[in-house]
Write an enzyme that holds these catalytic residues in place. Sequence first.
Site, PDB file in Angstrom:
ATOM      1  N   MET A 165      49.968  73.367  52.996  1.00  0.00           N
ATOM      2  CA  MET A 165      50.107  72.242  53.910  1.00  0.00           C
ATOM      3  C   MET A 165      49.935  72.680  55.370  1.00  0.00           C
ATOM      4  SD  MET A 165      53.292  69.581  54.304  1.00  0.00           S
ATOM      5  CE  MET A 165      53.147  68.880  52.670  1.00  0.00           C
ATOM      6  N   TYR A 189      49.749  79.884  46.317  1.00  0.00           N
ATOM      7  CA  TYR A 189      50.310  79.075  45.226  1.00  0.00           C
ATOM      8  C   TYR A 189      49.521  79.286  43.944  1.00  0.00           C
ATOM      9  CZ  TYR A 189      53.306  76.573  48.478  1.00  0.00           C
ATOM     10  OH  TYR A 189      54.266  76.254  49.404  1.00  0.00           O
ATOM     11  N   ARG A 194      31.884  42.087  54.397  1.00  0.00           N
ATOM     12  CA  ARG A 194      33.180  42.648  54.775  1.00  0.00           C
ATOM     13  C   ARG A 194      33.817  41.561  55.632  1.00  0.00           C
ATOM     14  NH1 ARG A 194      33.504  48.541  57.688  1.00  0.00           N
ATOM     15  NH2 ARG A 194      32.805  47.276  59.449  1.00  0.00           N
ATOM     16  N   LYS A 245      38.240  54.021  67.693  1.00  0.00           N
ATOM     17  CA  LYS A 245      39.234  53.769  66.633  1.00  0.00           C
ATOM     18  C   LYS A 245      39.627  55.079  65.970  1.00  0.00           C
ATOM     19  CE  LYS A 245      35.392  52.647  63.503  1.00  0.00           C
ATOM     20  NZ  LYS A 245      34.656  51.549  62.863  1.00  0.00           N
TER      21      LYS A 245
HETATM   22  C1  LIG Z   1      33.371  51.779  63.125  1.00  0.00           C
HETATM   23  C2  LIG Z   1      32.490  50.700  63.564  1.00  0.00           C
HETATM   24  C3  LIG Z   1      31.475  50.949  64.478  1.00  0.00           C
HETATM   25  C4  LIG Z   1      31.078  52.345  64.915  1.00  0.00           C
HETATM   26  O1  LIG Z   1      30.285  52.903  63.891  1.00  0.00           O
HETATM   27  P1  LIG Z   1      29.524  54.280  64.008  1.00  0.00           P
HETATM   28  O2  LIG Z   1      28.658  54.312  62.805  1.00  0.00           O
HETATM   29  O3  LIG Z   1      30.537  55.361  63.999  1.00  0.00           O
HETATM   30  O4  LIG Z   1      28.744  54.261  65.275  1.00  0.00           O
HETATM   31  C5  LIG Z   1      30.765  49.861  64.965  1.00  0.00           C
HETATM   32  N1  LIG Z   1      31.034  48.604  64.535  1.00  0.00           N
HETATM   33  C6  LIG Z   1      31.976  48.335  63.624  1.00  0.00           C
HETATM   34  C7  LIG Z   1      32.214  46.929  63.200  1.00  0.00           C
HETATM   35  C8  LIG Z   1      32.724  49.375  63.082  1.00  0.00           C
HETATM   36  O5  LIG Z   1      33.656  49.097  62.173  1.00  0.00           O
END
Ligand SMILES: *Cc1c(COP(=O)(O)O)cnc(C)c1O
Length: 363
Positions: free
Chosen positions: A304, A255, A131, A37
């Site tokens: 930036m 700046y 969550r 991700k």
């Molecule tokens: C991001 C995520 C992971 C990976 O987590 P890490 O700590 O980076 O290994 C695994 N499961 C869920 C549900 C996540 O949101």
Amino acid sequence: MYGDRAWIEIDREALRHNVRYLRSLLPEGCLLMPAVKANAYGHGSALVAGELNAMGVRAFCVATAEEGAELRRSGTAGDILVLGFSQGHDLTLAQEHGLILTAAGLDHARLLDESGRRLRVHLAIDTGMHRLGESAGDIDRLERICKMKNLHTEGAYTHLCTEDGDFSRRQAAEFKAAVSALRQRGCRIEKAHLLASSGLLRFPELGGDYARVGIALYGLGSLRGQVPEELRPVLSLKARVAAVKELEPGQGAGYGLRYTAYRESRLAVLTAGYADGLPRALSMGRGGALIRGKYAPTAGLMCMDQTLVDVTGIPDIRPGDEAVLIGRQGGGEISAYDLAQAAGTITNEILSRLGQRPERVLV
Ligand SMILES: *Cc1c(COP(=O)(O)O)cnc(C)c1O
């Protein structure tokens, strides 16, 4: 072009090493499901997933359906689980690209089911993080999701949310109890999984069919000291020296002229700034770069697209020289931990916020 301005190098050998190392820790019957991700935590999801596919990895997780679609467009094979909430166009993408969605609870599952699309889902089960997920204690509601007509509930997962061993074991026990109760009621949950990086490294005995490793795959823990030394950081961020400026005592730079030369000083202008993902909190000497193997602290406020660093005392610097903002040069190293510490955050945030602008290259 790669190397002209600011770029990210992905160390293929380090990535492969980390995959081999993490595989050696997997419990019996458990496969890697790397978390790619947020553009593979800034590393470039197409590059990373391509390498992982070549190493036989056949399952991935992402945060959004669009990230999953992007992986497919770059040719990624295997299962892709979307961990976040999905609705609307996400469902079209899921069907088009064969993604597995998360059913985040009974209400969300209804929304998925009522779309009329045949969808593959994994059930998120809440075991204390509060969550996403339907509560592990509510088997009736979980069962209703499994039996929805348009959903193929082929898996279930939970997420461990603390470093506390007792709490993690309690989460695992609740999860396993929920999954077996559902199976007894005829739900075909083929895959059950609960370990992310920290879980795999600390409690591999909790098992599961997948380990959803993110940060450890990239060779890091969220904070220093959380992962074994065997893991190797995969990413380096580099830029070029654009110009070198000589300042007289009393002259300012940047700046607000927030840098002041207290002696005859030399500054190098680097071709990366906060839009490339460097935290602006690294301004005013709180961060720096390696140039010609030496550490040069930031001078004044980061811009930036550019950053000034103090190179007084580092001889022979010329435009075009390479500057390392994350990684090694000569005998020196600036790690993602260093940036995280200086910016008051964790490596996950430093890496995942690296911008789109630096090109990612495998080295
Ligand atoms: C991001 C995520 C992971 C990976 O987590 P890490 O700590 O980076 O290994 C695994 N499961 C869920 C549900 C996540 O949101």
